[in-house]
Design an enzyme around this catalytic site. Sequence first.
Site, PDB file in Angstrom:
ATOM      1  N   ASP A 136      36.446  42.183  39.038  1.00  0.00           N
ATOM      2  CA  ASP A 136      35.098  41.676  39.901  1.00  0.00           C
ATOM      3  C   ASP A 136      34.411  42.961  40.680  1.00  0.00           C
ATOM      4  O   ASP A 136      33.385  43.055  40.227  1.00  0.00           O
ATOM      5  CB  ASP A 136      35.832  40.833  41.183  1.00  0.00           C
ATOM      6  CG  ASP A 136      34.746  40.188  41.736  1.00  0.00           C
ATOM      7  OD1 ASP A 136      33.557  40.139  41.247  1.00  0.00           O
ATOM      8  OD2 ASP A 136      34.868  39.388  42.717  1.00  0.00           O
ATOM      9  N   SER A 171      43.434  35.825  36.924  1.00  0.00           N
ATOM     10  CA  SER A 171      44.605  35.615  37.944  1.00  0.00           C
ATOM     11  C   SER A 171      45.829  36.560  37.763  1.00  0.00           C
ATOM     12  O   SER A 171      46.447  36.289  38.679  1.00  0.00           O
ATOM     13  CB  SER A 171      45.009  33.902  37.998  1.00  0.00           C
ATOM     14  OG  SER A 171      44.043  33.103  38.665  1.00  0.00           O
ATOM     15  N   GLY A 187      39.543  44.518  41.600  1.00  0.00           N
ATOM     16  CA  GLY A 187      39.892  44.488  40.339  1.00  0.00           C
ATOM     17  C   GLY A 187      38.703  44.332  39.321  1.00  0.00           C
ATOM     18  O   GLY A 187      37.786  44.837  39.601  1.00  0.00           O
ATOM     19  N   ASP A 232      38.321  47.883  28.972  1.00  0.00           N
ATOM     20  CA  ASP A 232      37.365  47.603  30.151  1.00  0.00           C
ATOM     21  C   ASP A 232      36.371  46.587  29.867  1.00  0.00           C
ATOM     22  O   ASP A 232      35.394  46.894  28.898  1.00  0.00           O
ATOM     23  CB  ASP A 232      36.839  49.085  30.712  1.00  0.00           C
ATOM     24  CG  ASP A 232      35.858  48.499  31.923  1.00  0.00           C
ATOM     25  OD1 ASP A 232      35.692  47.624  32.203  1.00  0.00           O
ATOM     26  OD2 ASP A 232      35.390  49.707  32.267  1.00  0.00           O
TER      27      ASP A 232
HETATM   28  N1  AR6 Z   1      38.207  45.132  32.498  1.00  0.00           N
HETATM   29  C1  AR6 Z   1      39.038  44.295  32.110  1.00  0.00           C
HETATM   30  N2  AR6 Z   1      40.215  43.654  32.912  1.00  0.00           N
HETATM   31  C2  AR6 Z   1      40.450  43.933  34.104  1.00  0.00           C
HETATM   32  C3  AR6 Z   1      39.781  45.304  34.696  1.00  0.00           C
HETATM   33  C4  AR6 Z   1      38.539  45.574  33.707  1.00  0.00           C
HETATM   34  N3  AR6 Z   1      37.501  46.600  34.150  1.00  0.00           N
HETATM   35  N4  AR6 Z   1      40.214  45.551  35.732  1.00  0.00           N
HETATM   36  C5  AR6 Z   1      41.200  44.887  35.879  1.00  0.00           C
HETATM   37  N5  AR6 Z   1      41.335  43.991  34.916  1.00  0.00           N
HETATM   38  P1  AR6 Z   1      42.017  41.003  38.992  1.00  0.00           P
HETATM   39  P2  AR6 Z   1      42.516  37.985  39.798  1.00  0.00           P
HETATM   40  C6  AR6 Z   1      42.371  42.925  34.791  1.00  0.00           C
HETATM   41  O1  AR6 Z   1      42.853  41.258  40.275  1.00  0.00           O
HETATM   42  O2  AR6 Z   1      44.142  38.290  39.751  1.00  0.00           O
HETATM   43  C7  AR6 Z   1      39.159  40.330  43.032  1.00  0.00           C
HETATM   44  O3  AR6 Z   1      39.200  40.975  44.300  1.00  0.00           O
HETATM   45  C8  AR6 Z   1      43.535  43.007  35.709  1.00  0.00           C
HETATM   46  O4  AR6 Z   1      44.493  44.234  34.878  1.00  0.00           O
HETATM   47  O5  AR6 Z   1      40.875  41.482  38.830  1.00  0.00           O
HETATM   48  O6  AR6 Z   1      41.917  36.689  39.180  1.00  0.00           O
HETATM   49  C9  AR6 Z   1      38.558  39.042  43.108  1.00  0.00           C
HETATM   50  O7  AR6 Z   1      37.084  39.214  44.042  1.00  0.00           O
HETATM   51  C10 AR6 Z   1      44.136  41.716  35.456  1.00  0.00           C
HETATM   52  O8  AR6 Z   1      44.830  41.761  34.077  1.00  0.00           O
HETATM   53  O9  AR6 Z   1      41.778  39.294  39.163  1.00  0.00           O
HETATM   54  C11 AR6 Z   1      39.548  37.936  43.876  1.00  0.00           C
HETATM   55  O10 AR6 Z   1      39.527  38.125  45.124  1.00  0.00           O
HETATM   56  C12 AR6 Z   1      42.934  40.908  35.479  1.00  0.00           C
HETATM   57  O11 AR6 Z   1      41.950  41.576  34.994  1.00  0.00           O
HETATM   58  C13 AR6 Z   1      40.664  38.564  43.016  1.00  0.00           C
HETATM   59  O12 AR6 Z   1      40.597  39.917  42.857  1.00  0.00           O
HETATM   60  C14 AR6 Z   1      42.745  39.978  36.411  1.00  0.00           C
HETATM   61  O13 AR6 Z   1      43.052  40.777  37.661  1.00  0.00           O
HETATM   62  C15 AR6 Z   1      40.922  37.766  41.734  1.00  0.00           C
HETATM   63  O14 AR6 Z   1      42.361  38.181  41.381  1.00  0.00           O
END
Ligand code: AR6
Length: 168
Positions: A33, A119, A31, A9
């Site tokens: 964010d 992404s 996610g 995390d």
């Molecule tokens: N720590 C590290 N990595 C993480 C965590 C965490 N706590 N949680 C998820 N991931 P995503 P995107 C990973 O969906 O695809 C949001 O709503 C996850 O497994 O967070 O860039 C934003 O506001 C994945 O590998 O971001 C945007 O609307 C990676 O982080 C949208 O999502 C990115 O997944 C952005 O989508």
Amino acid sequence: MKFELIQGDITKVQADAIVNAANTSLMGGGGVDGAIHRAGGPAILEDCRKIVARQGKCATGEAVVTTAGNLPARYVIHTVGPVWNGKPKEEELLANAYRNSLEQAVAHDVKTIAFPNISTGIYHFPKNKAAQIAITTVRDFSEKNSTIEKVIFVCFDRENYDLYKSLL
Ligand code: AR6
């Protein structure tokens, strides 16, 4: 520049800056964010609001800097990765997200920076392609810049972790 790879995390990672995979509104989301805003507290959103009031939304591939609130970091660097639709331009935009985050890090005298796999979640960028772009872009940047000492790639899921491990 040293590279480190961890699975976990990103909100728990100690670094001068952690990077957030945000959206253009900078108003939070799901996610990573969502996790960053929850763990960091309201000071992060406050800074985001000020940035949007001053310069508008954050375009895809760009990056902005806020406080890290309660996180064990000094800054959160918010960048916006592309939504994957299979167009070549999206690969360029993902590279821009990494490069512009690094530029912001240098401008804020950041020595250690942690990246999530931008992404590859809600935005559906293919993980293999994204990992190659991330590593190549950071490596190219490191050849021209020596002020950042360590880049930590933080993989949340096993698939990304294994991909990065074999590529690094
Ligand atoms: N720590 C590290 N990595 C993480 C965590 C965490 N706590 N949680 C998820 N991931 P995503 P995107 C990973 O969906 O695809 C949001 O709503 C996850 O497994 O967070 O860039 C934003 O506001 C994945 O590998 O971001 C945007 O609307 C990676 O982080 C949208 O999502 C990115 O997944 C952005 O989508």
